[in-house]
Every structure is written in structure tokens, then in C-alpha cells.
Write a protein that holds these residues in place. Structure first.
Motif, short mmCIF file in Angstrom:
data_model
loop_
_atom_site.label_atom_id
_atom_site.label_comp_id
_atom_site.label_asym_id
_atom_site.label_seq_id
_atom_site.Cartn_x
_atom_site.Cartn_y
_atom_site.Cartn_z
N SER A 151 24.91 4.55 33.74
CA SER A 151 24.14 4.18 32.56
C SER A 151 23.15 5.28 32.19
O SER A 151 23.00 5.62 31.00
CB SER A 151 23.39 2.86 32.82
N ALA A 152 22.51 5.87 33.18
CA ALA A 152 21.55 6.96 32.92
C ALA A 152 22.26 8.19 32.34
O ALA A 152 21.77 8.82 31.40
CB ALA A 152 20.80 7.32 34.20
N ILE A 153 23.40 8.53 32.91
CA ILE A 153 24.15 9.69 32.43
C ILE A 153 24.65 9.44 31.00
O ILE A 153 24.54 10.31 30.13
CB ILE A 153 25.33 10.01 33.37
N CYS A 154 25.18 8.24 30.76
CA CYS A 154 25.65 7.91 29.42
C CYS A 154 24.50 7.92 28.41
O CYS A 154 24.67 8.37 27.28
CB CYS A 154 26.34 6.54 29.42
N GLY A 155 23.34 7.45 28.84
CA GLY A 155 22.17 7.49 27.97
C GLY A 155 21.79 8.91 27.62
O GLY A 155 21.48 9.22 26.46
N ALA A 156 21.83 9.79 28.60
CA ALA A 156 21.51 11.20 28.36
C ALA A 156 22.53 11.85 27.43
O ALA A 156 22.18 12.72 26.63
CB ALA A 156 21.45 11.96 29.69
N LEU A 157 23.78 11.42 27.53
CA LEU A 157 24.84 11.97 26.69
C LEU A 157 24.92 11.25 25.34
O LEU A 157 25.68 11.66 24.46
CB LEU A 157 26.19 11.86 27.39
N ARG A 181 32.49 14.79 31.90
CA ARG A 181 32.47 16.24 31.69
C ARG A 181 32.92 16.59 30.28
O ARG A 181 32.31 17.42 29.61
CB ARG A 181 33.36 16.96 32.71
N GLN A 182 34.00 15.93 29.82
CA GLN A 182 34.48 16.18 28.46
C GLN A 182 33.42 15.84 27.42
O GLN A 182 33.26 16.57 26.44
CB GLN A 182 35.77 15.40 28.20
N ALA A 183 32.71 14.74 27.63
CA ALA A 183 31.65 14.35 26.69
C ALA A 183 30.55 15.41 26.67
O ALA A 183 30.07 15.81 25.60
CB ALA A 183 31.07 12.99 27.07
N ARG A 184 30.16 15.88 27.85
CA ARG A 184 29.11 16.90 27.94
C ARG A 184 29.55 18.20 27.28
O ARG A 184 28.81 18.79 26.48
CB ARG A 184 28.74 17.14 29.41
N LEU A 185 30.75 18.64 27.60
CA LEU A 185 31.25 19.91 27.04
C LEU A 185 31.44 19.83 25.53
O LEU A 185 31.19 20.81 24.83
CB LEU A 185 32.55 20.31 27.74
N SER A 186 31.88 18.68 25.04
CA SER A 186 32.07 18.54 23.59
C SER A 186 30.74 18.63 22.84
O SER A 186 30.71 18.97 21.66
CB SER A 186 32.79 17.23 23.26
N GLN A 187 29.64 18.34 23.55
CA GLN A 187 28.31 18.45 22.96
C GLN A 187 27.71 19.84 23.17
O GLN A 187 26.62 20.12 22.70
CB GLN A 187 27.37 17.39 23.56
N GLY A 188 28.41 20.67 23.93
CA GLY A 188 27.92 22.02 24.20
C GLY A 188 26.69 22.03 25.09
O GLY A 188 25.85 22.93 25.00
N ARG A 189 26.59 21.05 25.97
CA ARG A 189 25.41 20.93 26.84
C ARG A 189 25.72 21.40 28.25
O ARG A 189 26.86 21.35 28.70
CB ARG A 189 24.92 19.49 26.84
N THR A 190 24.70 21.81 28.94
CA THR A 190 24.84 22.26 30.32
C THR A 190 24.60 21.09 31.27
O THR A 190 24.01 20.08 30.89
CB THR A 190 23.84 23.38 30.65
N LEU A 191 25.04 21.28 32.50
CA LEU A 191 24.77 20.29 33.55
C LEU A 191 23.26 20.09 33.69
O LEU A 191 22.79 18.96 33.84
CB LEU A 191 25.34 20.76 34.89
N ARG A 192 22.52 21.18 33.65
CA ARG A 192 21.06 21.09 33.81
C ARG A 192 20.42 20.25 32.72
O ARG A 192 19.56 19.40 33.00
CB ARG A 192 20.42 22.47 33.84
N GLU A 193 20.85 20.44 31.48
CA GLU A 193 20.28 19.66 30.38
C GLU A 193 20.53 18.17 30.57
O GLU A 193 19.61 17.35 30.43
CB GLU A 193 20.88 20.11 29.04
#
Length: 111
Positions: A54-60, A14-26
Motif C-alpha cells: 500500500s505504501a509503495i502503491c501510494g508513492a507510485l 518496477r514497470q510502474a516506476r520505470l514508466s514514470q521515469g522515477r528512481t528507486l531512491r525517489e
């Protein structure tokens, strides 16, 4: 209370996603994971498989090794804090890492 690894990994993701300013949907679209499932993983409700992580980390665009290292370091800090004795008002200390079993009281009938 015990900290679960899945909760810590979810926090790191979650922290990685939020630090990138991305949404759950993206992220869910990029990882090809359902939005609901990704949300459950981030909240520590679901234990993600290595393939899913691995898929989530790849997306992030975050290495899986970085997520696992961050999660391990967080777990270590939490365990250290949990193992620290706590002083009471009387000056005694309570070590919460020690497990004590207190048997149930047994009532005895008097004839």
C-alpha cells in the motif's frame, strides 16, 4: 518452473516506476521504505506485506487493486503458456503441467 506471485508483483511495481521515469531512491523516500528493501521487492526476493504494498502503491500513485489485477493477469498468461503441451521432434507432445514421479533405481546384489 513455477512463477511466484512475489516475482510478478515486483515486475508490475518496477514497470510502474520505470514508466514514470522515477528512481528507486525517489519511490523508497516517498513510500518510507528502505531503498534496499524496495529493490528486493521489485526483484521478487521479498514478499511484501499488504501495508508495504500500500505504501509503495501510494508513492507510485497507482491503486493497489491495479497492481494486483495486473499481477493476476500476468500469472494467468504464464500459467496458460506453461500448461500448453509442447511438440517434440518425433511428433509426440509433452504436457509440462502433468507431474510424474519416477522412482529411484534400486540395485540388487546377487549372491
Amino acid at each position: 518452473m513455477t512463477t511466484l506471485l512475489r516475482e510478478v508483483i515486483g515486475d508490475v511495481l518496477r514497470q510502474a516506476r520505470l514508466s514514470q521515469g522515477r528512481t528507486l531512491r525517489e519511490v523508497s523516500d516517498d513510500a518510507r521504505v528502505s531503498l534496499g528493501y524496495l529493490s528486493e521487492v521489485e526483484r521478487g526476493r521479498k514478499e511484501a506485506s499488504s501495508e508495504l504494498l500500500s505504501a509503495i502503491c501510494g508513492a507510485l500513485e497507482v491503486p493497489l487493486s491495479r497492481v494486483l489485477t495486473d499481477a493476476g493477469e500476468t500469472m494467468e498468461r504464464r500459467e496458460r503458456v506453461a500448461a500448453r503441451p509442447v511438440a517434440t521432434a518425433s511428433g509426440a507432445t509433452i504436457d509440462y503441467s502433468t507431474r510424474v514421479v519416477i522412482p529411484q533405481a534400486v540395485s540388487m546384489a546377487v549372491a
